[in-house]
Design an enzyme around this catalytic site. Structure first.
Site, mmCIF file in Angstrom:
data_model
loop_
_atom_site.group_PDB
_atom_site.id
_atom_site.type_symbol
_atom_site.label_atom_id
_atom_site.label_comp_id
_atom_site.label_asym_id
_atom_site.label_seq_id
_atom_site.Cartn_x
_atom_site.Cartn_y
_atom_site.Cartn_z
ATOM 1 C CG HIS A 61 8.893 -6.472 1.463
ATOM 2 N ND1 HIS A 61 9.450 -5.285 1.919
ATOM 3 C CD2 HIS A 61 7.759 -6.135 0.803
ATOM 4 C CE1 HIS A 61 8.675 -4.282 1.553
ATOM 5 N NE2 HIS A 61 7.645 -4.770 0.867
ATOM 6 C CE1 TYR B 22 7.590 3.518 1.466
ATOM 7 C CE2 TYR B 22 7.371 4.596 -0.665
ATOM 8 C CZ TYR B 22 7.990 3.670 0.149
ATOM 9 O OH TYR B 22 9.012 2.892 -0.349
ATOM 10 C CG PHE C 166 8.600 -0.589 -3.602
ATOM 11 C CD1 PHE C 166 9.010 -0.954 -2.336
ATOM 12 C CD2 PHE C 166 7.914 -1.513 -4.377
ATOM 13 C CE1 PHE C 166 8.751 -2.236 -1.843
ATOM 14 C CE2 PHE C 166 7.648 -2.786 -3.891
ATOM 15 C CZ PHE C 166 8.067 -3.151 -2.626
ATOM 16 C CG ASP D 45 -0.327 0.060 2.543
ATOM 17 O OD1 ASP D 45 0.875 -0.272 2.657
ATOM 18 O OD2 ASP D 45 -1.006 0.428 3.512
#
Length: 223
Positions: A189, A68, A79, A66
């Protein structure tokens, strides 16, 4: 109703989704969230991933969780952060891995990944919105139906796309990708929690992506 997208080759898909009851319910709830709480990204950037990466130019899909959730950070690309915002830890680890793979020393001054999107990378979060300071706070909305539909559409209507799935959440989102038509690369991740435990560095995803694109006649990505 929220702004959707500029006219481009995603339009047929998005016009179809707009007519479905789940999407109309989703837009209603998202409107209420933005009216009653501070949410990110700004409304006009919610569908930014589709505005920067035309379906006709699509080469790579990266799936995030999702946006920031801090002030001024999210710009609608997973990202990615706006220019002038401190580069987040996960993105720092992404840049470090790229540097290692290409044996280079590069210190980016911005975490804005618009240049990636313009090269044909769909930077897609599983949820396209979030409340301020509350990570994953819109997970309960129906964004997952929409983003699953996006992934299915790409899998069905395109050829030889690279899907980069980082972390268990992204792995699950990619469960229905046709792996005979597309290249699916999975690893941990890039967050410090995962990377520091040995689940990120050394994945070689960026070189593998370009090798696959080159072998299929596509222009390589300038990471």
């Amino acid at each position: 109703m929220l702004p959707i997208i500029k006219a481009n080759s995603w339009s047929d898909f998005l016009e179809t989704e707009k007519e479905k009851p789940y999407f109309q319910d989703l837009m209603h709830v998202v409107d209420e969230e933005y009216e009653n709480y501070t949410c990110f990204p700004p409304k006009n950037l919610i569908f930014n991933a589709f505005n920067f990466c035309d379906f006709a130019d699509l080469k790579v899909v990266i799936i995030g969780q999702d946006p920031y959730h801090g002030d001024g950070e999210a710009n609608g690309l997973c990202f990615s952060v706006n220019d002038g915002v401190k580069i987040p830890p996960s993105l720092k680890n992404i840049f470090t891995e790229i540097n290692t793979e290409y044996d280079r020393i590069f210190s980016p001054t911005s975490g804005n990944l618009e240049s990636w999107a313009k090269q044909g990378i769909l930077l897609l979060n599983a949820s396209l919105t979030v409340r301020k300071d509350l990570a994953n706070s819109h997970k309960h909305l129906k964004w997952n139906i929409f983003t699953d539909a996006v992934i299915d559409y790409v899998s069905t209507h395109s050829e030889q796309v690279v899907f980069l799935l980082w972390g268990s959440f992204a792995h699950k989102k990619g469960s229905k990708i046709n792996r005979e038509k597309h290249l699916v690369l999975e690893t941990g991740h890039p967050s410090p929690l995962s990377a520091n435990r040995g689940f990120w560095f050394g994945n070689n995803h960026f070189k593998l992506t370009n090798e696959y694109l080159k072998s299929n006649g596509f222009t390589e990505i300038e990471w």
